[in-house]
Motif scaffolding. Structure first.
Motif, PDB file in Angstrom:
ATOM      1  N   GLU A   1       0.831  -1.210   0.000  1.00  0.00           N
ATOM      2  CA  GLU A   1       0.000   0.000   0.000  1.00  0.00           C
ATOM      3  C   GLU A   1       0.857   1.248   0.000  1.00  0.00           C
ATOM      4  N   PHE A   2       1.948   1.238   0.766  1.00  0.00           N
ATOM      5  CA  PHE A   2       2.974   2.267   0.715  1.00  0.00           C
ATOM      6  C   PHE A   2       4.205   1.754   1.449  1.00  0.00           C
ATOM      7  N   ASP A   3       5.299   2.445   1.230  1.00  0.00           N
ATOM      8  CA  ASP A   3       6.557   2.054   1.849  1.00  0.00           C
ATOM      9  C   ASP A   3       7.272   3.330   2.259  1.00  0.00           C
ATOM     10  N   GLU A   4       7.755   3.384   3.476  1.00  0.00           N
ATOM     11  CA  GLU A   4       8.364   4.597   4.014  1.00  0.00           C
ATOM     12  C   GLU A   4       9.811   4.779   3.603  1.00  0.00           C
ATOM     13  N   ARG A   5      10.403   3.768   3.021  1.00  0.00           N
ATOM     14  CA  ARG A   5      11.823   3.836   2.725  1.00  0.00           C
ATOM     15  C   ARG A   5      12.122   4.858   1.629  1.00  0.00           C
ATOM     16  N   LEU A   6      13.186   5.577   1.830  1.00  0.00           N
ATOM     17  CA  LEU A   6      13.614   6.633   0.903  1.00  0.00           C
ATOM     18  C   LEU A   6      13.744   6.109  -0.521  1.00  0.00           C
ATOM     19  N   GLY A   7      14.300   4.918  -0.657  1.00  0.00           N
ATOM     20  CA  GLY A   7      14.564   4.372  -1.984  1.00  0.00           C
ATOM     21  C   GLY A   7      13.327   3.969  -2.756  1.00  0.00           C
ATOM     22  N   CYS A   8      12.165   3.968  -2.101  1.00  0.00           N
ATOM     23  CA  CYS A   8      10.930   3.611  -2.788  1.00  0.00           C
ATOM     24  C   CYS A   8      10.300   4.799  -3.511  1.00  0.00           C
ATOM     25  N   PHE A   9      10.860   5.968  -3.333  1.00  0.00           N
ATOM     26  CA  PHE A   9      10.307   7.177  -3.939  1.00  0.00           C
ATOM     27  C   PHE A   9      11.137   7.581  -5.146  1.00  0.00           C
ATOM     28  N   GLY A  10      10.446   7.911  -6.236  1.00  0.00           N
ATOM     29  CA  GLY A  10      11.148   8.154  -7.492  1.00  0.00           C
ATOM     30  C   GLY A  10      11.123   9.577  -7.988  1.00  0.00           C
ATOM     31  N   SER A  11      10.196  10.387  -7.503  1.00  0.00           N
ATOM     32  CA  SER A  11      10.099  11.786  -7.928  1.00  0.00           C
ATOM     33  C   SER A  11      10.073  12.661  -6.690  1.00  0.00           C
ATOM     34  N   TRP A  12      10.754  13.793  -6.780  1.00  0.00           N
ATOM     35  CA  TRP A  12      10.906  14.657  -5.621  1.00  0.00           C
ATOM     36  C   TRP A  12      10.572  16.107  -5.961  1.00  0.00           C
ATOM     37  N   GLY A  13       9.995  16.797  -4.990  1.00  0.00           N
ATOM     38  CA  GLY A  13       9.802  18.223  -5.119  1.00  0.00           C
ATOM     39  C   GLY A  13      11.113  18.964  -4.916  1.00  0.00           C
ATOM     40  N   GLN A  14      11.060  20.277  -5.079  1.00  0.00           N
ATOM     41  CA  GLN A  14      12.282  21.085  -5.036  1.00  0.00           C
ATOM     42  C   GLN A  14      12.762  21.366  -3.616  1.00  0.00           C
ATOM     43  N   GLY A  15      11.940  21.066  -2.646  1.00  0.00           N
ATOM     44  CA  GLY A  15      12.310  21.328  -1.253  1.00  0.00           C
ATOM     45  C   GLY A  15      11.878  22.715  -0.820  1.00  0.00           C
ATOM     46  N   THR A  16      11.496  22.825   0.451  1.00  0.00           N
ATOM     47  CA  THR A  16      11.111  24.116   1.013  1.00  0.00           C
ATOM     48  C   THR A  16      11.599  24.191   2.454  1.00  0.00           C
ATOM     49  N   GLN A  17      12.145  25.327   2.809  1.00  0.00           N
ATOM     50  CA  GLN A  17      12.738  25.494   4.132  1.00  0.00           C
ATOM     51  C   GLN A  17      11.656  25.803   5.160  1.00  0.00           C
TER      52      GLN A  17
END
Length: 127
Positions: free
Chosen positions: A106-122
């Motif tokens: 259903e989902f996986d919390e591991r970093l490596g399971c994510f393939g697209s990322w936003g630009q980041g916000t502080q």
């Protein structure tokens, strides 16, 4: 791959609230589970929250459980992170992410399971 654009964030005093938003384009949004991660200066990127494709299931890091809430709107292709009772230790660059399609479940919390990322916000929380 889906493209992600973040908004929100900024400075806030301890105890305050902020909402981060992430808008997706270029893919079938409802086909991705979505997550939020953060990276403090000098530290590794860490899991914050994840939400299932339907939005029915969520999971949180223990450090934010009960204070943060992840939600999504599949009609608007957006995912939000509502952050309450903010603490100085929540200070970090926050990233939204879409699953990469190579981890089962259903989902996986591991970093490596994510393939697209936003630009980041502080997000900066002052004492």
């Amino acid at each position: 791959q889906v493209q992600l654009v973040q908004s929100g964030g900024g400075p806030v005093q301890a105890g305050g609230s902020l909402t981060l938003s992430c808008a997706a384009s270029g893919g079938a949004f409802s086909g991705y589970y979505m997550g939020w991660f953060r990276q403090a200066r000098g530290k590794a990127r860490e899991f914050v929250a994840v939400i299932s494709r339907s939005g029915d299931s969520t999971a949180y890091a223990s450090s934010v459980e009960g204070r943060f809430a992840i939600s999504r709107d599949n009609a608007k292709n957006t995912v939000d992170l509502r952050m309450n009772s903010l603490k100085p230790e929540d200070t970090a660059v926050y990233y939204c992410a879409a699953d990469g399609g190579h981890c089962s479940g259903e989902f996986d919390e591991r970093l490596g399971c994510f393939g697209s990322w936003g630009q980041g916000t502080q997000v900066t929380v002052s004492p």
